[in-house]
Design an enzyme around this catalytic site. Structure first.
Site, PDB file in Angstrom:
ATOM      1  N   LYS A   1       0.822   4.182   6.621  1.00 15.55           N
ATOM      2  CA  LYS A   1       0.118   5.264   5.931  1.00 15.55           C
ATOM      3  C   LYS A   1       0.525   6.781   6.256  1.00 15.55           C
ATOM      4  O   LYS A   1       0.472   6.855   6.885  1.00 15.55           O
ATOM      5  CB  LYS A   1      -1.991   5.345   5.416  1.00 15.55           C
ATOM      6  N   SER A  28       0.742  -1.102  -0.022  1.00 16.24           N
ATOM      7  CA  SER A  28      -0.313  -0.024  -0.294  1.00 16.24           C
ATOM      8  C   SER A  28       0.953   1.119   0.149  1.00 16.24           C
ATOM      9  O   SER A  28       0.013   2.671  -0.542  1.00 16.24           O
ATOM     10  CB  SER A  28      -0.782   0.215   0.750  1.00 16.24           C
TER      11      SER A  28
END
Lengths: 188, 188
Positions: A148, A111
DNA sequence: ATTATAGGTGAACGTACGTTCACCTGCAAG
DNA sequence: CTTGCAGGTGAACGTACGTTCACCTATAAT
Protein backbone atom coordinates in the site's frame (compact mmCIF):
# COMPACT_ATOMS: atom_id res chain seq x y z
CA UNK A 1 24.60 -13.84 -43.34
CA UNK A 2 26.71 -11.58 -41.22
CA UNK A 3 23.71 -10.61 -39.18
CA UNK A 4 23.22 -14.30 -38.68
CA UNK A 5 26.77 -14.61 -37.37
CA UNK A 6 26.52 -11.67 -35.02
CA UNK A 7 23.19 -13.05 -33.79
CA UNK A 8 24.90 -16.28 -32.81
CA UNK A 9 27.55 -14.34 -30.94
CA UNK A 10 24.82 -12.39 -29.17
CA UNK A 11 23.10 -15.61 -28.20
CA UNK A 12 26.37 -16.94 -26.83
CA UNK A 13 26.76 -13.78 -24.78
CA UNK A 14 23.24 -14.11 -23.39
CA UNK A 15 23.78 -17.73 -22.42
CA UNK A 16 27.28 -17.45 -20.99
CA UNK A 17 27.32 -13.82 -19.87
CA UNK A 18 30.66 -13.35 -21.59
CA UNK A 19 31.86 -12.99 -25.16
CA UNK A 20 33.14 -16.10 -26.93
CA UNK A 21 36.79 -16.64 -27.81
CA UNK A 22 37.84 -17.28 -31.40
CA UNK A 23 37.83 -21.07 -31.16
CA UNK A 24 34.29 -20.90 -29.78
CA UNK A 25 33.16 -18.65 -32.63
CA UNK A 26 34.66 -21.20 -35.02
CA UNK A 27 32.23 -23.80 -33.71
CA UNK A 28 29.36 -21.32 -33.58
CA UNK A 29 29.53 -20.28 -37.23
CA UNK A 30 31.15 -23.41 -38.69
CA UNK A 31 34.65 -22.19 -39.53
CA UNK A 32 37.72 -24.37 -39.26
CA UNK A 33 40.39 -21.73 -38.86
CA UNK A 34 40.84 -18.96 -36.36
CA UNK A 35 42.00 -16.67 -39.15
CA UNK A 36 38.57 -16.79 -40.76
CA UNK A 37 37.11 -15.68 -37.44
CA UNK A 38 39.67 -12.93 -37.24
CA UNK A 39 38.60 -11.55 -40.61
CA UNK A 40 34.92 -11.84 -39.70
CA UNK A 41 35.43 -10.00 -36.42
CA UNK A 42 37.32 -7.18 -38.10
CA UNK A 43 34.39 -6.60 -40.42
CA UNK A 44 31.93 -6.57 -37.56
CA UNK A 45 34.13 -4.10 -35.71
CA UNK A 46 34.19 -1.80 -38.73
CA UNK A 47 30.42 -1.90 -38.84
CA UNK A 48 30.27 -0.99 -35.13
CA UNK A 49 28.44 -4.19 -34.34
CA UNK A 50 31.22 -5.29 -32.01
CA UNK A 51 34.17 -3.77 -30.20
CA UNK A 52 37.56 -5.03 -29.20
CA UNK A 53 39.61 -3.98 -26.21
CA UNK A 54 43.31 -3.22 -26.25
CA UNK A 55 44.18 -6.90 -25.84
CA UNK A 56 41.99 -8.00 -28.74
CA UNK A 57 39.25 -9.52 -26.66
CA UNK A 58 35.70 -8.87 -27.72
CA UNK A 59 33.41 -6.54 -25.82
CA UNK A 60 29.72 -6.02 -26.57
CA UNK A 61 28.88 -2.50 -27.70
CA UNK A 62 25.65 -0.62 -27.18
CA UNK A 63 23.74 -2.23 -29.99
CA UNK A 64 24.53 -5.50 -28.33
CA UNK A 65 23.74 -5.54 -24.67
CA UNK A 66 21.43 -2.60 -24.37
CA UNK A 67 18.10 -1.39 -25.65
CA UNK A 68 17.68 1.82 -27.64
CA UNK A 69 15.61 4.49 -25.98
CA UNK A 70 13.50 6.73 -28.17
CA UNK A 71 11.63 9.89 -27.29
CA UNK A 72 7.95 10.27 -26.61
CA UNK A 73 5.20 8.17 -28.11
CA UNK A 74 3.97 11.22 -29.94
CA UNK A 75 7.30 11.64 -31.66
CA UNK A 76 6.67 8.46 -33.58
CA UNK A 77 8.69 5.41 -34.38
CA UNK A 78 11.83 5.15 -36.48
CA UNK A 79 12.13 3.01 -39.55
CA UNK A 80 14.96 0.53 -39.72
CA UNK A 81 17.09 3.05 -41.56
CA UNK A 82 16.73 6.33 -39.67
CA UNK A 83 17.28 5.48 -36.07
CA UNK A 84 16.72 8.59 -34.03
CA UNK A 85 18.01 7.07 -30.84
CA UNK A 86 18.32 9.29 -27.83
CA UNK A 87 20.12 6.87 -25.57
CA UNK A 88 20.58 3.23 -24.83
CA UNK A 89 20.05 1.66 -21.45
CA UNK A 90 20.48 -1.64 -19.73
CA UNK A 91 17.26 -2.45 -17.95
CA UNK A 92 18.93 -4.12 -14.99
CA UNK A 93 21.17 -1.17 -14.35
CA UNK A 94 18.31 1.26 -14.89
CA UNK A 95 15.92 -0.37 -12.46
CA UNK A 96 18.12 -1.83 -9.77
CA UNK A 97 20.40 0.23 -7.61
CA UNK A 98 21.13 -1.99 -4.65
CA UNK A 99 21.19 -5.47 -6.15
CA UNK A 100 21.83 -7.32 -2.91
CA UNK A 101 18.62 -6.01 -1.29
CA UNK A 102 16.35 -6.12 -4.34
CA UNK A 103 13.66 -8.69 -5.01
CA UNK A 104 10.82 -9.15 -7.43
CA UNK A 105 7.32 -9.87 -6.20
CA UNK A 106 4.20 -10.85 -8.09
CA UNK A 107 1.21 -8.67 -7.35
CA UNK A 108 -2.03 -10.20 -6.14
CA UNK A 109 -5.27 -8.27 -5.86
CA UNK A 110 -6.41 -4.90 -7.13
CA UNK A 111 -5.87 -2.66 -4.14
CA UNK A 112 -3.30 -0.53 -5.99
CA UNK A 113 -5.13 -0.38 -9.29
CA UNK A 114 -5.47 3.41 -9.31
CA UNK A 115 -1.70 3.69 -9.00
CA UNK A 116 -1.34 1.67 -12.19
CA UNK A 117 -0.34 -1.56 -10.45
CA UNK A 118 -2.45 -4.50 -11.59
CA UNK A 119 -2.75 -8.11 -10.56
CA UNK A 120 0.03 -10.13 -12.13
CA UNK A 121 2.48 -7.23 -12.40
CA UNK A 122 5.97 -7.61 -11.02
CA UNK A 123 7.11 -5.06 -8.50
CA UNK A 124 10.75 -4.29 -7.80
CA UNK A 125 11.10 -4.15 -4.03
CA UNK A 126 14.14 -2.99 -2.14
CA UNK A 127 14.45 -4.22 1.44
CA UNK A 128 14.28 -1.32 3.88
CA UNK A 129 12.80 -0.86 7.31
CA UNK A 130 11.74 2.73 6.92
CA UNK A 131 9.87 4.61 4.24
CA UNK A 132 9.07 8.16 3.26
CA UNK A 133 5.49 9.40 3.15
CA UNK A 134 4.12 8.67 -0.30
CA UNK A 135 6.26 5.58 -0.90
CA UNK A 136 4.58 2.36 -1.87
CA UNK A 137 5.63 -0.14 0.78
CA UNK A 138 5.38 -3.85 1.41
CA UNK A 139 4.52 -4.26 5.06
CA UNK A 140 3.32 -6.70 7.66
CA UNK A 141 0.30 -5.27 9.49
CA UNK A 142 -1.30 -7.14 12.36
CA UNK A 143 -0.04 -10.45 11.02
CA UNK A 144 -0.85 -10.08 7.31
CA UNK A 145 1.23 -8.93 4.38
CA UNK A 146 0.13 -6.14 2.08
CA UNK A 147 1.33 -3.54 -0.42
CA UNK A 148 0.00 0.00 0.00
CA UNK A 149 0.90 3.69 0.04
CA UNK A 150 2.69 4.74 3.20
CA UNK A 151 1.01 7.81 4.74
CA UNK A 152 0.98 9.72 8.01
CA UNK A 153 -1.77 11.60 9.77
CA UNK A 154 0.09 13.71 12.28
CA UNK A 155 2.39 11.21 13.97
CA UNK A 156 0.26 8.18 13.15
CA UNK A 157 1.48 6.06 10.25
CA UNK A 158 -1.10 4.21 8.19
CA UNK A 159 -1.44 2.47 4.84
CA UNK A 160 -3.67 3.70 2.06
CA UNK A 161 -4.78 1.59 -0.91
CA UNK A 162 -5.11 3.05 -4.41
CA UNK A 163 -8.64 1.77 -4.90
CA UNK A 164 -11.76 3.55 -3.69
CA UNK A 165 -13.34 0.19 -2.90
CA UNK A 166 -10.88 -0.33 -0.02
CA UNK A 167 -10.32 1.66 3.12
CA UNK A 168 -7.08 2.88 4.69
CA UNK A 169 -5.45 0.52 7.16
CA UNK A 170 -4.61 1.84 10.60
CA UNK A 171 -2.47 -0.75 12.35
CA UNK A 172 -4.00 -1.96 15.60
CA UNK A 173 -1.16 -3.94 17.09
CA UNK A 174 1.91 -3.75 14.86
CA UNK A 175 3.14 -2.55 11.51
CA UNK A 176 6.49 -3.59 10.13
CA UNK A 177 7.81 -2.20 6.84
CA UNK A 178 9.79 -4.83 4.93
CA UNK A 179 10.48 -3.16 1.62
CA UNK A 180 9.89 -0.10 -0.52
CA UNK A 181 8.60 -0.51 -4.08
CA UNK A 182 11.06 1.00 -6.55
CA UNK A 183 9.45 -0.01 -9.83
CA UNK A 184 6.73 -1.88 -11.64
CA UNK A 185 7.09 -4.27 -14.57
CA UNK A 186 4.30 -5.61 -16.72
CA UNK A 187 4.71 -8.04 -19.59
CA UNK A 188 2.08 -8.68 -22.23
CA UNK B 1 35.81 -7.31 3.64
CA UNK B 2 35.19 -10.14 1.26
CA UNK B 3 31.76 -8.78 0.42
CA UNK B 4 33.56 -5.56 -0.33
CA UNK B 5 35.88 -7.39 -2.73
CA UNK B 6 33.11 -9.21 -4.54
CA UNK B 7 31.20 -5.94 -4.75
CA UNK B 8 34.13 -4.38 -6.59
CA UNK B 9 34.20 -7.30 -8.99
CA UNK B 10 30.46 -6.90 -9.57
CA UNK B 11 30.94 -3.21 -10.28
CA UNK B 12 33.65 -4.07 -12.77
CA UNK B 13 31.32 -6.51 -14.47
CA UNK B 14 28.58 -3.89 -14.68
CA UNK B 15 30.89 -1.32 -16.18
CA UNK B 16 32.76 -3.55 -18.61
CA UNK B 17 30.17 -6.26 -19.27
CA UNK B 18 32.82 -8.90 -18.66
CA UNK B 19 34.58 -10.33 -15.65
CA UNK B 20 38.00 -8.92 -14.75
CA UNK B 21 41.23 -10.87 -15.17
CA UNK B 22 43.51 -11.47 -12.21
CA UNK B 23 45.78 -8.51 -12.86
CA UNK B 24 42.72 -6.27 -13.00
CA UNK B 25 41.44 -7.66 -9.71
CA UNK B 26 44.85 -6.89 -8.24
CA UNK B 27 44.33 -3.21 -8.97
CA UNK B 28 40.68 -3.34 -7.86
CA UNK B 29 41.34 -4.69 -4.38
CA UNK B 30 44.90 -3.44 -3.91
CA UNK B 31 46.92 -6.65 -4.10
CA UNK B 32 50.39 -6.83 -5.60
CA UNK B 33 50.51 -10.49 -6.56
CA UNK B 34 48.30 -12.62 -8.73
CA UNK B 35 48.58 -15.45 -6.25
CA UNK B 36 46.75 -13.42 -3.62
CA UNK B 37 43.93 -12.96 -6.13
CA UNK B 38 43.97 -16.67 -6.83
CA UNK B 39 43.44 -17.50 -3.16
CA UNK B 40 40.72 -14.88 -2.84
CA UNK B 41 38.88 -16.22 -5.87
CA UNK B 42 38.98 -19.79 -4.59
CA UNK B 43 37.30 -18.68 -1.39
CA UNK B 44 34.60 -16.83 -3.28
CA UNK B 45 34.04 -19.89 -5.45
CA UNK B 46 33.63 -22.08 -2.38
CA UNK B 47 31.04 -19.65 -1.06
CA UNK B 48 29.16 -19.81 -4.39
CA UNK B 49 29.59 -16.11 -4.90
CA UNK B 50 31.52 -16.73 -8.11
CA UNK B 51 32.11 -19.50 -10.59
CA UNK B 52 35.01 -20.53 -12.78
CA UNK B 53 34.84 -22.26 -16.13
CA UNK B 54 37.05 -25.14 -17.19
CA UNK B 55 39.81 -22.78 -18.27
CA UNK B 56 39.86 -20.93 -14.99
CA UNK B 57 38.17 -17.81 -16.23
CA UNK B 58 35.58 -16.22 -14.01
CA UNK B 59 31.88 -16.34 -14.79
CA UNK B 60 29.16 -14.56 -12.81
CA UNK B 61 26.71 -16.88 -11.10
CA UNK B 62 23.07 -16.28 -10.33
CA UNK B 63 23.57 -14.19 -7.25
CA UNK B 64 25.62 -11.93 -9.45
CA UNK B 65 23.84 -10.98 -12.60
CA UNK B 66 20.26 -11.73 -11.78
CA UNK B 67 17.52 -10.70 -9.41
CA UNK B 68 15.78 -13.09 -7.04
CA UNK B 69 12.09 -13.61 -7.67
CA UNK B 70 9.82 -14.21 -4.74
CA UNK B 71 6.21 -15.33 -4.64
CA UNK B 72 3.16 -13.19 -4.09
CA UNK B 73 2.98 -10.04 -2.10
CA UNK B 74 0.75 -11.80 0.38
CA UNK B 75 3.38 -14.42 1.04
CA UNK B 76 5.52 -11.80 2.69
CA UNK B 77 9.12 -10.82 2.48
CA UNK B 78 12.14 -12.85 3.51
CA UNK B 79 14.64 -11.74 6.09
CA UNK B 80 18.28 -11.67 5.12
CA UNK B 81 18.75 -15.15 6.49
CA UNK B 82 15.85 -17.24 5.21
CA UNK B 83 15.69 -16.56 1.51
CA UNK B 84 12.69 -18.40 0.07
CA UNK B 85 13.61 -17.66 -3.51
CA UNK B 86 11.51 -19.23 -6.22
CA UNK B 87 13.64 -18.27 -9.17
CA UNK B 88 16.10 -15.69 -10.42
CA UNK B 89 15.69 -13.79 -13.64
CA UNK B 90 17.57 -11.37 -15.78
CA UNK B 91 15.27 -8.49 -16.57
CA UNK B 92 16.60 -7.93 -20.07
CA UNK B 93 16.13 -11.55 -21.03
CA UNK B 94 12.72 -11.64 -19.39
CA UNK B 95 11.32 -8.61 -21.13
CA UNK B 96 13.00 -8.60 -24.51
CA UNK B 97 12.66 -11.39 -27.02
CA UNK B 98 13.70 -9.81 -30.29
CA UNK B 99 16.41 -7.36 -29.26
CA UNK B 100 17.08 -6.00 -32.74
CA UNK B 101 13.49 -4.75 -33.16
CA UNK B 102 12.88 -3.57 -29.60
CA UNK B 103 12.80 0.02 -28.44
CA UNK B 104 11.80 1.91 -25.33
CA UNK B 105 9.41 4.83 -25.53
CA UNK B 106 8.38 7.36 -22.91
CA UNK B 107 4.63 7.66 -22.46
CA UNK B 108 2.93 11.03 -22.81
CA UNK B 109 -0.67 11.64 -21.87
CA UNK B 110 -3.25 9.67 -19.93
CA UNK B 111 -5.19 7.94 -22.70
CA UNK B 112 -4.15 4.47 -21.48
CA UNK B 113 -4.57 5.15 -17.78
CA UNK B 114 -7.21 2.47 -17.25
CA UNK B 115 -4.79 -0.11 -18.65
CA UNK B 116 -2.32 0.85 -15.96
CA UNK B 117 -0.06 2.87 -18.27
CA UNK B 118 0.65 6.32 -16.88
CA UNK B 119 2.41 9.39 -18.18
CA UNK B 120 6.17 8.98 -17.75
CA UNK B 121 6.13 5.19 -17.91
CA UNK B 122 8.45 3.42 -20.32
CA UNK B 123 6.87 1.02 -22.78
CA UNK B 124 8.75 -1.81 -24.43
CA UNK B 125 7.79 -1.71 -28.09
CA UNK B 126 8.64 -4.31 -30.68
CA UNK B 127 8.58 -3.16 -34.30
CA UNK B 128 5.88 -5.00 -36.23
CA UNK B 129 3.51 -4.00 -39.00
CA UNK B 130 0.59 -6.12 -37.91
CA UNK B 131 -1.14 -6.65 -34.60
CA UNK B 132 -3.66 -8.97 -33.02
CA UNK B 133 -6.96 -7.66 -31.71
CA UNK B 134 -6.43 -6.64 -28.11
CA UNK B 135 -2.77 -5.70 -28.52
CA UNK B 136 -1.62 -2.27 -27.45
CA UNK B 137 -0.07 -0.74 -30.55
CA UNK B 138 1.93 2.32 -31.48
CA UNK B 139 0.47 3.60 -34.73
CA UNK B 140 0.39 6.53 -37.07
CA UNK B 141 -3.18 7.56 -37.74
CA UNK B 142 -4.00 10.34 -40.20
CA UNK B 143 -0.60 11.89 -39.68
CA UNK B 144 -0.33 11.70 -35.88
CA UNK B 145 1.33 9.19 -33.60
CA UNK B 146 -0.54 7.51 -30.78
CA UNK B 147 -0.60 4.48 -28.49
CA UNK B 148 -3.93 2.66 -28.10
CA UNK B 149 -5.66 -0.72 -28.00
CA UNK B 150 -6.02 -2.33 -31.42
CA UNK B 151 -9.62 -3.44 -32.03
CA UNK B 152 -11.83 -4.52 -34.91
CA UNK B 153 -15.53 -3.99 -35.53
CA UNK B 154 -16.29 -6.48 -38.25
CA UNK B 155 -13.56 -5.85 -40.79
CA UNK B 156 -12.91 -2.28 -39.72
CA UNK B 157 -9.82 -1.78 -37.59
CA UNK B 158 -9.84 1.03 -35.06
CA UNK B 159 -7.97 2.23 -32.00
CA UNK B 160 -9.50 2.40 -28.53
CA UNK B 161 -8.06 4.36 -25.62
CA UNK B 162 -8.20 3.07 -22.06
CA UNK B 163 -9.73 6.22 -20.67
CA UNK B 164 -13.43 7.00 -20.67
CA UNK B 165 -12.68 10.66 -21.33
CA UNK B 166 -11.45 9.81 -24.83
CA UNK B 167 -13.27 8.30 -27.77
CA UNK B 168 -12.19 5.48 -30.08
CA UNK B 169 -10.27 6.51 -33.18
CA UNK B 170 -11.56 5.38 -36.55
CA UNK B 171 -8.88 6.20 -39.14
CA UNK B 172 -10.16 8.49 -41.90
CA UNK B 173 -7.33 8.34 -44.38
CA UNK B 174 -4.62 6.00 -43.17
CA UNK B 175 -3.52 3.92 -40.24
CA UNK B 176 -0.06 2.43 -40.04
CA UNK B 177 0.97 0.16 -37.18
CA UNK B 178 4.61 0.67 -36.26
CA UNK B 179 5.03 -1.43 -33.15
CA UNK B 180 3.30 -3.62 -30.59
CA UNK B 181 3.72 -2.90 -26.88
CA UNK B 182 5.26 -5.89 -25.12
CA UNK B 183 5.71 -4.49 -21.67
CA UNK B 184 5.54 -1.52 -19.32
CA UNK B 185 8.17 -0.25 -16.93
CA UNK B 186 7.70 2.30 -14.19
CA UNK B 187 10.38 3.57 -11.88
CA UNK B 188 9.71 5.45 -8.66
C1' DA C 1 41.96 -18.16 -70.91
C1' DT C 2 43.71 -14.91 -67.55
C1' DT C 3 43.49 -12.13 -63.67
C1' DA C 4 41.70 -10.13 -59.41
C1' DT C 5 39.37 -10.60 -55.28
C1' DA C 6 36.69 -12.22 -51.39
C1' DG C 7 36.72 -15.71 -48.17
C1' DG C 8 38.43 -19.76 -46.45
C1' DT C 9 42.47 -23.34 -44.46
C1' DG C 10 46.37 -24.57 -41.53
C1' DA C 11 50.51 -23.69 -39.12
C1' DA C 12 53.55 -20.67 -36.51
C1' DC C 13 54.40 -16.80 -33.28
C1' DG C 14 54.37 -13.60 -29.23
C1' DT C 15 52.13 -12.78 -25.27
C1' DA C 16 48.77 -12.53 -21.44
C1' DC C 17 46.33 -15.67 -18.84
C1' DG C 18 45.54 -18.77 -14.57
C1' DT C 19 48.26 -21.65 -11.86
C1' DT C 20 51.95 -23.15 -8.90
C1' DC C 21 56.09 -22.91 -6.09
C1' DA C 22 59.06 -21.04 -2.51
C1' DC C 23 59.22 -17.64 0.69
C1' DC C 24 57.92 -13.85 3.90
C1' DT C 25 55.26 -11.65 7.27
C1' DG C 26 51.86 -10.47 11.48
C1' DC C 27 49.14 -12.38 14.95
C1' DA C 28 47.03 -15.66 18.15
C1' DA C 29 47.34 -20.23 20.85
C1' DG C 30 50.01 -23.18 23.61
C1' DC D 1 59.37 -17.94 23.40
C1' DT D 2 57.93 -20.83 19.71
C1' DT D 3 54.76 -22.80 16.94
C1' DG D 4 51.07 -22.73 13.51
C1' DC D 5 48.61 -20.50 10.19
C1' DA D 6 46.03 -17.27 7.41
C1' DG D 7 47.22 -14.08 4.01
C1' DG D 8 50.32 -11.75 1.44
C1' DT D 9 54.78 -11.22 -2.17
C1' DG D 10 57.39 -12.30 -6.33
C1' DA D 11 59.05 -15.30 -9.83
C1' DA D 12 58.51 -19.20 -12.94
C1' DC D 13 55.66 -22.35 -15.80
C1' DG D 14 52.36 -24.34 -19.22
C1' DT D 15 48.94 -23.16 -22.09
C1' DA D 16 45.17 -20.80 -24.57
C1' DC D 17 44.58 -16.53 -26.60
C1' DG D 18 44.57 -13.14 -30.73
C1' DT D 19 47.44 -12.31 -34.52
C1' DT D 20 50.02 -13.08 -38.67
C1' DC D 21 51.90 -15.53 -42.64
C1' DA D 22 51.69 -18.36 -46.75
C1' DC D 23 48.63 -20.75 -49.39
C1' DC D 24 44.23 -22.55 -51.46
C1' DT D 25 40.05 -22.27 -53.62
C1' DA D 26 35.58 -20.52 -55.87
C1' DT D 27 33.41 -16.70 -58.40
C1' DA D 28 33.28 -12.73 -61.50
C1' DA D 29 35.34 -9.23 -64.53
C1' DT D 30 38.42 -8.39 -68.29
Amino acid sequence: METNHSQKILDFYKDNKRMPVYTEIMKLVGFRSKNAVHKLINKLVEKDILDKDSRGRLIPNNLFGEVPMLGLVEAGFPSVAEEAILDTINLDDYLIKNKAATYLLTVKGDSMIDAGIQEGDLVIAERKDEAKVGDIVIAEVDGGWTMKFFRKKGQVAYLEPANKAYKPIYPEASMHIAAVVKGVIRKY
